[in-house]
Design a protein around this motif. Structure first.
Motif, PDB file in Angstrom:
ATOM      1  N   UNK A 153     -11.335  -8.843   1.963  1.00 49.13           N
ATOM      2  CA  UNK A 153     -11.241  -8.508   3.419  1.00 49.13           C
ATOM      3  C   UNK A 153     -12.426  -9.399   4.273  1.00 49.13           C
ATOM      4  N   UNK A 154     -13.406  -9.517   3.691  1.00 53.10           N
ATOM      5  CA  UNK A 154     -14.718 -10.123   4.380  1.00 53.10           C
ATOM      6  C   UNK A 154     -14.637 -11.503   4.439  1.00 53.10           C
ATOM      7  N   UNK A 155     -13.836 -11.985   3.361  1.00 49.56           N
ATOM      8  CA  UNK A 155     -13.632 -13.544   3.305  1.00 49.56           C
ATOM      9  C   UNK A 155     -12.403 -14.177   3.956  1.00 49.56           C
ATOM     10  N   UNK A 156     -11.641 -13.113   4.229  1.00 49.33           N
ATOM     11  CA  UNK A 156     -10.189 -13.462   4.822  1.00 49.33           C
ATOM     12  C   UNK A 156      -9.990 -14.645   5.987  1.00 49.33           C
ATOM     13  N   UNK A 169       3.330  -3.909  -0.072  1.00 50.00           N
ATOM     14  CA  UNK A 169       1.990  -4.765   0.399  1.00 50.00           C
ATOM     15  C   UNK A 169       2.389  -6.343   0.027  1.00 50.00           C
ATOM     16  N   UNK A 170       2.612  -6.587  -1.255  1.00 54.33           N
ATOM     17  CA  UNK A 170       2.974  -7.877  -1.250  1.00 54.33           C
ATOM     18  C   UNK A 170       3.989  -8.713  -0.645  1.00 54.33           C
ATOM     19  N   UNK A 171       4.934  -7.964  -0.541  1.00 56.27           N
ATOM     20  CA  UNK A 171       6.260  -8.422   0.264  1.00 56.27           C
ATOM     21  C   UNK A 171       5.628  -8.604   1.928  1.00 56.27           C
ATOM     22  N   UNK A 172       4.741  -7.692   2.251  1.00 51.55           N
ATOM     23  CA  UNK A 172       4.118  -7.866   3.816  1.00 51.55           C
ATOM     24  C   UNK A 172       3.316  -8.978   3.863  1.00 51.55           C
ATOM     25  N   UNK A 173       2.709  -9.601   2.672  1.00 53.72           N
ATOM     26  CA  UNK A 173       1.911 -10.682   2.945  1.00 53.72           C
ATOM     27  C   UNK A 173       2.693 -11.887   2.789  1.00 53.72           C
ATOM     28  N   UNK A 174       3.757 -11.820   2.041  1.00 54.28           N
ATOM     29  CA  UNK A 174       4.768 -13.015   2.033  1.00 54.28           C
ATOM     30  C   UNK A 174       5.388 -13.316   3.599  1.00 54.28           C
ATOM     31  N   UNK A 175       5.882 -12.064   3.920  1.00 55.16           N
ATOM     32  CA  UNK A 175       6.585 -11.928   5.506  1.00 55.16           C
ATOM     33  C   UNK A 175       5.437 -12.401   6.438  1.00 55.16           C
ATOM     34  N   UNK A 176       4.292 -12.320   6.517  1.00 57.68           N
ATOM     35  CA  UNK A 176       3.334 -12.876   7.362  1.00 57.68           C
ATOM     36  C   UNK A 176       3.280 -14.239   7.415  1.00 57.68           C
ATOM     37  N   UNK A 177       3.091 -14.843   5.959  1.00 53.20           N
ATOM     38  CA  UNK A 177       2.861 -16.058   5.613  1.00 53.20           C
ATOM     39  C   UNK A 177       4.137 -16.859   5.926  1.00 53.20           C
ATOM     40  N   UNK A 212      -7.430 -15.956  -0.284  1.00 54.26           N
ATOM     41  CA  UNK A 212      -7.474 -14.582  -0.055  1.00 54.26           C
ATOM     42  C   UNK A 212      -5.973 -14.147  -0.211  1.00 54.26           C
ATOM     43  N   UNK A 213      -5.299 -14.469   0.089  1.00 51.66           N
ATOM     44  CA  UNK A 213      -3.764 -13.934  -0.132  1.00 51.66           C
ATOM     45  C   UNK A 213      -3.213 -14.283  -1.337  1.00 51.66           C
ATOM     46  N   UNK A 214      -3.700 -15.424  -2.091  1.00 51.01           N
ATOM     47  CA  UNK A 214      -3.487 -15.443  -3.424  1.00 51.01           C
ATOM     48  C   UNK A 214      -3.907 -14.509  -4.330  1.00 51.01           C
ATOM     49  N   UNK A 215      -5.320 -14.271  -4.133  1.00 50.24           N
ATOM     50  CA  UNK A 215      -5.963 -13.146  -4.817  1.00 50.24           C
ATOM     51  C   UNK A 215      -5.289 -11.935  -4.686  1.00 50.24           C
ATOM     52  N   UNK A 216      -4.920 -11.495  -3.439  1.00 53.03           N
ATOM     53  CA  UNK A 216      -4.067 -10.387  -3.133  1.00 53.03           C
ATOM     54  C   UNK A 216      -2.980 -10.178  -3.808  1.00 53.03           C
ATOM     55  N   UNK A 217      -2.081 -11.168  -3.962  1.00 54.21           N
ATOM     56  CA  UNK A 217      -0.731 -11.160  -4.464  1.00 54.21           C
ATOM     57  C   UNK A 217      -1.033 -11.156  -6.178  1.00 54.21           C
ATOM     58  N   UNK A 218      -2.243 -11.678  -6.778  1.00 55.97           N
ATOM     59  CA  UNK A 218      -2.299 -11.790  -8.277  1.00 55.97           C
ATOM     60  C   UNK A 218      -2.752 -10.153  -8.539  1.00 55.97           C
ATOM     61  N   UNK A 239     -14.886  -0.704  -8.680  1.00 54.25           N
ATOM     62  CA  UNK A 239     -14.963  -2.087  -8.830  1.00 54.25           C
ATOM     63  C   UNK A 239     -13.959  -2.615  -7.811  1.00 54.25           C
ATOM     64  N   UNK A 240     -12.879  -1.745  -7.919  1.00 47.11           N
ATOM     65  CA  UNK A 240     -11.580  -2.446  -6.954  1.00 47.11           C
ATOM     66  C   UNK A 240     -11.852  -2.297  -5.750  1.00 47.11           C
ATOM     67  N   UNK A 241     -12.459  -1.143  -5.091  1.00 47.02           N
ATOM     68  CA  UNK A 241     -12.851  -0.878  -3.964  1.00 47.02           C
ATOM     69  C   UNK A 241     -13.957  -2.103  -3.007  1.00 47.02           C
ATOM     70  N   UNK A 242     -14.920  -2.557  -4.100  1.00 47.74           N
ATOM     71  CA  UNK A 242     -15.780  -3.461  -3.855  1.00 47.74           C
ATOM     72  C   UNK A 242     -15.032  -4.830  -3.814  1.00 47.74           C
ATOM     73  N   UNK A 243     -14.048  -5.064  -4.639  1.00 46.85           N
ATOM     74  CA  UNK A 243     -13.345  -6.297  -4.797  1.00 46.85           C
ATOM     75  C   UNK A 243     -12.454  -6.599  -3.613  1.00 46.85           C
ATOM     76  N   UNK A 244     -11.855  -5.537  -3.228  1.00 45.78           N
ATOM     77  CA  UNK A 244     -10.937  -5.475  -2.111  1.00 45.78           C
ATOM     78  C   UNK A 244     -11.622  -5.634  -0.547  1.00 45.78           C
TER      79      UNK A 244
END
Length: 414
Positions: free
Chosen positions: A216-219, A272-280, A226-232, A207-212
């Motif tokens: 990625x497919x909707x990013x 990975x969460x810190x990397x998302x915030x650094x990019x944003x 998608x960034x919100x959901x990744x961080x959650x 389930x986690x692989x399908x969700x991830x």
């Protein structure tokens, strides 16, 4: 829709109030419960009132605020809760009604215990669901069967039944403290206030692989959601904590929140969460990590994108909050102490953590085997090696059982 602080609308020049740049906003009257002035970008100024019908909250338009005086609009509203008698040791008479005691309970909570948002929710539950049914009844006369019937009827008509029951239960404890009921006589005691189901307990790796993959497919189309959901998923944070996050709260691999559902707390950020915030951060020009349409306010929702992602992942019943359940469950089943998991989630007590930490059968089986092995080790001869040095053989355990059975027969024959 934006909600402002309650004000006395009788002392306001309604025509001079600024209109929103888009959509609408509500200004709530502090003197009449449920009354609000609706301002729209189109220029209209309208009185509306929120009222309870059949256990559901409905909004009714009263008319143009320029032609309908505020006093006339107030006449359409539910009478407000009576003002509590502060600084009076004899606060209530023996025949005090639910409405009278509820007013004091809400005032007590707002002053000493609750966040403002909690106070508003409980006040709404009292006004819409408790007072219409029980407000005139004497507090000391309320029975358990009466509460059960009220709660059952409310459950069939509104999702707010749990909050209404919790509010009534708290008021009854408050009544006990003030001598209006005998200690331990709370008629709400034992009634279910929170469902502890297995929904979202532990998502499978598939389930986690399908969700991830769906994220990625909707990013590209839904970058911010998608960034919100990744961080959650990566932090176990609440949706509101991520949506309202400000840049000046992010520092040294963590987000230090001044306020959350449970008060001030820290959200810890993995790499990975810190990397998302650094990019944003490199692309951001506002104080919010996830700004809304108006840069001065945070994003309010990701529900539309989440429905698309959830459908693509094949999880029609999956909720955003289930990502928090999964985070907690992974922490517990990997061996983390409940206090550590609770700290990561921002809980104040272990009971709250246990609600989220649903352990799968395989983890329970491993734990049962481990406990059984420790007991078996403890039954070994004092001179035998410890469990850390040598695992006792099946034969030795069987010998102990046979020896016990033999001694039991001897005693019985005697």
């Amino acid at each position: 829709m934006r909600r402002t602080k309650k004000i006395d609308l009788a002392g306001v020049d309604i025509a001079s109030l600024s209109l929103p740049s888009n959509g609408e906003k509500l200004i709530y009257d502090s003197e009449a419960l449920g009354l609000a002035l609706r301002l729209r970008a189109s220029g209209s100024r309208t009185w509306i009132v929120f009222e309870s019908q059949g256990g559901k909250t409905r909004r009714k338009t009263l008319g143009d605020a320029s032609s309908l005086p505020v006093q006339s609009a107030r006449a359409f509203c539910t009478p407000p809760l009576p003002a509590p008698q502060k600084d009076n040791p004899e606060l209530y008479s023996e025949t005090a009604s639910v409405a009278e005691v509820m007013a004091g309970y809400l005032a007590f909570g707002e002053e000493r215990r609750w966040k403002p948002s909690t106070g508003r929710i409980m006040e709404g539950a009292a006004r819409l669901h408790i007072l219409p049914a029980l407000g005139a009844r004497q507090v000391r006369a309320i029975t358990r069967s009466e509460v059960m019937k009220w709660h059952q009827e409310l459950t069939r008509t509104t999702s707010a039944a749990r909050m209404a029951l919790s509010t009534l239960s708290g008021m009854m404890l408050y009544a006990e403290d003030h001598g209006l009921r005998k200690g331990g006589s709370n008629p709400c005691r034992g009634l279910r206030k929170k469902t502890r189901g297995e929904r979202g307990s532990h998502l499978t790796p598939a389930t986690m692989r399908r969700l991830w993959k769906a994220i990625e497919g909707h990013a590209e189309l839904y970058r911010d959601p998608c960034d919100v959901i990744r961080l959650l998923l990566l932090t176990g944070a609440r949706k509101s904590e991520i949506l309202t996050l400000e840049w000046d709260r992010v520092e040294d691999g963590r987000a230090v929140l001044e306020d959350s559902k449970s008060g001030p707390r820290t959200v810890w950020l993995c790499a990975p969460a810190a990397a998302i915030l650094d990019r944003r951060r490199s692309l951001s020009g506002t104080r919010f990590v996830f700004p809304g349409m108006n840069d001065d306010a945070p994003r309010s929702s990701v529900d539309f994108a989440w429905k698309k992602i959830r459908k693509a992942a094949g999880g029609p019943t999956l909720r955003l909050h289930d990502l928090r359940h999964h985070f907690a469950s992974i922490g517990v089943t990997s061996g983390l102490d409940l206090k550590v998991v609770g700290a990561l989630l921002g809980h104040h007590d272990i009971d709250s953590t246990l609600v989220y930490a649903h352990m799968p059968t395989s983890a329970i089986r491993r734990s049962a085997n481990r406990v059984s092995q420790l007991i078996d080790d403890a039954l070994s001869d004092p001179g035998a090696p410890s469990s850390t040095q040598h695992r006792p053989s099946r034969g030795r355990s069987q010998q102990r059982v046979q020896s016990f059975e033999g001694s039991h027969k001897e005693v019985g024959n005697g």
